[in-house]
Write an enzyme that holds these catalytic residues in place. Structure first.
Site, short mmCIF file in Angstrom:
data_model
loop_
_atom_site.label_atom_id
_atom_site.label_comp_id
_atom_site.label_asym_id
_atom_site.label_seq_id
_atom_site.Cartn_x
_atom_site.Cartn_y
_atom_site.Cartn_z
N SER A 13 -33.09 14.24 -29.54
CA SER A 13 -34.40 14.90 -29.46
C SER A 13 -34.29 16.41 -29.34
O SER A 13 -35.29 17.12 -29.47
CB SER A 13 -35.16 14.37 -28.25
OG SER A 13 -34.45 14.72 -27.06
N GLY A 14 -33.09 16.90 -29.07
CA GLY A 14 -32.94 18.31 -28.74
C GLY A 14 -33.01 18.56 -27.26
O GLY A 14 -33.04 19.70 -26.79
N VAL A 16 -31.55 17.50 -23.10
CA VAL A 16 -30.25 17.36 -22.44
C VAL A 16 -29.79 15.91 -22.38
O VAL A 16 -28.60 15.61 -22.49
CB VAL A 16 -30.29 18.01 -21.04
CG1 VAL A 16 -31.22 17.25 -20.09
CG2 VAL A 16 -28.89 18.12 -20.44
N ASP A 17 -30.71 14.96 -22.21
CA ASP A 17 -30.32 13.56 -22.04
C ASP A 17 -29.64 13.01 -23.30
O ASP A 17 -28.58 12.38 -23.22
CB ASP A 17 -31.53 12.70 -21.67
CG ASP A 17 -32.13 13.08 -20.33
OD1 ASP A 17 -31.37 13.54 -19.46
OD2 ASP A 17 -33.35 12.92 -20.15
N MET A 37 -35.28 12.57 -35.08
CA MET A 37 -36.48 11.95 -35.64
C MET A 37 -37.64 12.93 -35.58
O MET A 37 -37.97 13.43 -34.51
CB MET A 37 -36.87 10.71 -34.81
CG MET A 37 -36.00 9.52 -35.03
SD MET A 37 -36.46 8.18 -33.87
CE MET A 37 -35.34 8.52 -32.51
N CYS A 102 -44.34 3.66 -29.01
CA CYS A 102 -43.36 4.46 -29.76
C CYS A 102 -41.97 3.84 -29.66
O CYS A 102 -41.24 3.75 -30.65
CB CYS A 102 -43.34 5.89 -29.22
SG CYS A 102 -42.16 6.95 -30.07
N GLY A 126 -31.07 8.51 -25.02
CA GLY A 126 -30.88 9.09 -23.69
C GLY A 126 -31.82 8.51 -22.65
O GLY A 126 -32.21 9.21 -21.72
N CYS A 199 -45.82 12.69 -26.39
CA CYS A 199 -44.97 13.41 -27.34
C CYS A 199 -45.75 14.21 -28.37
O CYS A 199 -45.40 15.34 -28.69
CB CYS A 199 -44.01 12.44 -28.02
SG CYS A 199 -44.72 10.83 -28.38
#
Length: 372
Positions: A13-14, A16-17, A37, A102, A126, A199
């Site tokens: 996702s960009g 940290v997880d 995605m 989602c 994550g 989101c």
């Protein structure tokens, strides 16, 4: 088969997880691919697309780790399967949970299928959850070790088939440790703040966003015995148990939303956090899904614990089939502000059994006014 022969596609996702998820799998020797995605066209008023910024972070992290990366567009699938559902639920006066949908339809269906077409053996995300694989091949989903971050609530609709192809590498470590690993590895996302909210709304104002798609219909705000307390700005903007934004002044206890009447476009309000109208004894839920359906005798019923919203303490419940499409969930003691449209999620200890969507809420003496 050694890990280097096992291909794991990571949904990145960009944040940290997912960055640390990819790093951990790479360190464990897996054949790792990162995929970003794009599910929503989120260009803001200034023409800046936050997804582009996130994808740039994914590229940098993947280059740091040394894994290939791609982007895939699921905007159509997201609109059809998640956003349309989101709007339909609000039209019905309910409060949906798009994250649950989602996960069910995009991250662990469209994305999972895409990854399998790339020759993946597993997908990884994550999420703060754990997978326990039994020797006979069946899997269980367990709460994440970090109780404050556990995300099984949002994963409650995932099937045995979906979970058998999933890894949650950071589910058995604390969030603080995830940050520490990211900083230790010098990952560009190490100090990036966690995303909040729905989101596709991001940091936008919820009312403003929703009004772009659904016309607001102001109406009366009244007590259960008919006393008019003011005007509401549209039933879709309110949820059961809501306190803020009602605009009711005066002395005494604060006021809370206790129900909605769609036919008459009326919002019911009452005074006091512990007002009797906010408490219920059981609910009816549909669209139920269990990770291991054969383990739960719905005809006889079974005891377990449940959550009715994210980060809520577990409540003891008794679950039994109501009819071919629905469950009855009876509480050991009355529960406050249960909200139609949200998920009820079932647990035995740390094991997440599955979940369902809350339809109607009742006191023993009859249905509440939550959504009528």
């Amino acid at each position: 088969m050694s890990n280097k022969d096992i291909r794991v596609v990571v949904g990145m996702s960009g944040g940290v997880d997912s960055s640390v998820t990819a790093h951990v799998l790479k360190e464990q020797g897996y054949d790792v691919i990162g995929i970003f995605m794009k599910n929503w066209d989120d260009t803001d008023e200034n023409g800046v697309c936050t997804a582009t910024e996130d994808y740039n972070d994914v590229i940098e992290v993947c280059n740091q780790i040394g894994i290939p990366y791609y982007a895939v567009n699921f905007e159509k699938e997201y609109w059809d399967k998640v956003f349309t559902y989101f709007l339909d639920e609000y039209k019905k006066g309910r409060t949906p949970n798009p994250d649950v949908m989602c996960n069910k339809e995009i991250k662990f269906k469209a994305f999972l299928d895409h990854a399998m077409n790339l020759g993946a053996d597993y997908v990884a995300t994550g999420h703060y959850a754990r997978i326990h694989r039994h020797e006979d091949g069946h899997v269980e989903m367990l709460r994440g070790v970090d109780n404050n971050k556990d995300q099984t609530y949002f994963l409650n609709q995932l099937s045995q088939q979906q979970l058998s192809k999933v890894m949650f590498p950071i589910g058995d470590i604390e969030k603080s440790e995830v940050r520490r690993i990211a900083e230790e590895q010098g990952l560009v996302t190490a100090k990036k703040k966690d995303s909040t909210g729905i989101c596709f709304i991001g940091e936008k104002n919820f009312k403003t966003f929703l009004s772009q798609y659904l016309p607001a219909q102001p109406g009366d705000m009244i007590t259960l015995d008919g006393k008019k307390m003011g005007k509401h700005s549209g039933l879709m903007y309110y949820t059961i148990g809501q306190r803020h934004g009602l605009g009711i002044g005066g002395d005494g206890d604060p006021w809370f939303v206790v129900g909605k009447n769609l036919k008459d476009n009326v919002l019911y309000v009452e005074q006091g956090f512990h007002h009797d109208a906010l408490y219920s004894d059981y609910l009816i839920a549909s669209d139920y899904s269990f990770v291991n359906p054969e383990d739960n005798d719905l005809d006889q019923g079974f005891e377990c614990t449940a959550k009715f919203r994210y980060r809520q303490k577990d409540t003891k419940v008794f679950v039994k089939r109501e009819n071919d499409h629905a469950l009855r969930v009876t509480f050991a003691e009355p529960v406050r502000a249960i909200t139609p449209g949200q998920a009820v999620v079932f647990y035995q200890g740390d094991v997440c059994l599955g979940g369902a969507t809350i339809d109607d809420v009742f006191k023993n003496e009859g249905q509440l006014n939550f959504v009528v």
